[in-house]
Design an enzyme around this catalytic site. Structure first.
Site, PDB file in Angstrom:
ATOM      1  N   ASP A   1      -0.159  -7.690   1.352  1.00  0.00           N
ATOM      2  CA  ASP A   1       0.370  -6.323   1.447  1.00  0.00           C
ATOM      3  C   ASP A   1       1.898  -6.342   1.505  1.00  0.00           C
ATOM      4  OD1 ASP A   1       0.505  -3.597   1.689  1.00  0.00           O
ATOM      5  OD2 ASP A   1      -0.124  -3.535   3.793  1.00  0.00           O
TER       6      ASP A   1
ATOM      7  N   SER B   1       4.250   2.363   8.217  1.00  0.00           N
ATOM      8  CA  SER B   1       3.966   1.349   7.202  1.00  0.00           C
ATOM      9  C   SER B   1       5.203   1.018   6.380  1.00  0.00           C
ATOM     10  CB  SER B   1       2.862   1.842   6.265  1.00  0.00           C
ATOM     11  OG  SER B   1       1.632   1.915   6.930  1.00  0.00           O
TER      12      SER B   1
ATOM     13  N   HIS C   1       0.817  -1.217   0.000  1.00  0.00           N
ATOM     14  CA  HIS C   1       0.000   0.000   0.000  1.00  0.00           C
ATOM     15  C   HIS C   1       0.852   1.269   0.000  1.00  0.00           C
ATOM     16  CE1 HIS C   1       0.485  -0.232   4.496  1.00  0.00           C
ATOM     17  NE2 HIS C   1       0.462   1.084   4.382  1.00  0.00           N
TER      18      HIS C   1
END
Length: 373
Positions: free
Chosen positions: A117, A223, A68
């Site tokens: 992911d 992230s 992402h």
């Protein structure tokens, strides 16, 4: 006596490992910045020069991150900063050549099952790994048991409030890996509390790890960063990539790198290697520091000769069929090496070449004895 000595050494090593984890935990609890040499595998992922996510040094040419973080983004504007505890200054910035998002990635934060992911970034030029401020990290090859302490690092927000942005200095905290059942129950409860329909499935999905702490969690900006643990050989190994959380309150969710190990290893060598024996080819390589080259081979459990010079360039290398060929300086050709060996042509480790300078006297003496000239 020898047995007692071994037990003592193991005890000291275990205490040292636990102390190092405690030191990292104290860094964020006490509000002190983290030094990059404590987590030298951490990089900052930049878009147009601005910080966006974290990343992990898998090799000098390959970075792991969350899908992402790069999904739908033009790789032309992406770069990584390594070797610095500051996301916006210092270290070395290298441009991204290619982004490879998992082919089955689902770009929806409410989908947990089969979300995939994970992404691989191929760099245009190698990061100058020095073993101190920049160092690759290996994947753990064993399943991480519940209650195992693990270190997560990054430049994410310290507080969930929108008033606070990402921290400028690298921070870390220690989480404990949770059991799949506990992860499932926690997110089912979170889903009910906030009225959000999370697609988790009947059991906690394969390919995901969750971890939490009573006092701290990851937040926006973390992230793509690493979750690492101390393995049985007392070396840090990568077990997860920061994927998502529950509004910075935990437990936090990580892509399980052991689950995706085969995909990572296949993807890093995305360029097909074609053998064309009738066509002579050449590539421009960069000489790599021998100390860091040796260190990367030894850490990868490979044998490293003592009489070689290393050279490398992302996506370029000598390979099968090149053995015995020349490594020369350019544009003024002088022989510096003879193709000797390597592993994973072009992506994980530099190739190594017999250092002809070390054998110069032997070469000249042999030529003299053979009366060639």
């Amino acid at each position: 006596m020898a047995k007692s000595g071994i037990i003592f050494l193991l005890a000291v090593a275990e205490i040292t490992a636990k102390q190092h984890i405690s030191n990292l935990e104290a860094k964020i609890v006490g509000g002190e910045p983290l030094e990059i040499h404590e987590v030298p595998w951490q990089v900052a992922l930049l878009e147009n020069g601005s910080f966006g996510c974290g990343g992990i040094i898998y090799s000098d040419c390959v970075i792991l991150t969350a899908a992402h973080c790069v999904y739908g983004k033009d790789e032309e504007f992406l770069s990584v900063r390594g070797g610095s505890a500051f996301r916006s200054s210092g270290g070395t910035v290298v441009v991204v050549k290619k982004t490879i998002v998992h082919q089955n990635y689902i770009h929806n934060p409410t989908v947990f099952k089969d979300s995939n992911d994970i992404a691989v970034l191929i760099l245009k030029s190698p990061l100058p790994l020095d073993g101190k401020t920049m160092q690759l990290i290996q994947l753990s090859e064993v399943r991480t048991e519940p209650e195992t302490p693990a270190v997560v690092s990054g430049w994410g927000k310290i507080f969930s409030s929108p008033v606070f942005g990402a921290t400028k200095e690298l921070m870390a905290t220690v989480l404990k890996v949770q059991s799949p059942d506990r992860c499932k129950k926690a997110y089912d409860a979170w889903s009910t509390l906030f009225g959000v329909n999370l697609e988790i499935g009947k059991k906690w999905p394969d390919g995901l790890i969750c971890a939490s702490s009573t006092f701290s969690n990851v937040c926006n900006g973390n992230s793509g960063g690493p979750l690492v643990r101390m393995d049985s050989d007392f070396q840090y190994k990568l077990i997860g990539i920061v994927s998502r959380g529950s509004q910075c309150q935990g437990p936090d969710v990580f892509t399980d790198t052991l689950y995706y190990k085969e995909w990572i290893e296949h993807t890093r060598g995305f360029q097909p290697l074609t053998f064309k024996p009738e066509i002579l080819l050449g590539v421009n390589l960069t000489i790599v520091d021998t100390v860091s080259c040796r260190k990367s081979y030894i850490e990868g459990n490979y044998t490293f000769p003592e009489t070689v010079v290393c050279a490398h360039q992302c996506g370029k290398d000598s390979c099968q069929g090149d053995s015995g060929g020349p490594l020369v300086t350019w544009p003024n050709p002088k022989l510096v090496g003879i193709v000797s060996g390597g592993t994973d042509c072009a992506f994980s480790y530099p190739g190594f070449y017999t250092d002809v300078a070390l054998f110069r006297n032997w070469i000249l003496q042999t030529i003299k004895e053979l009366n060639i000239y």
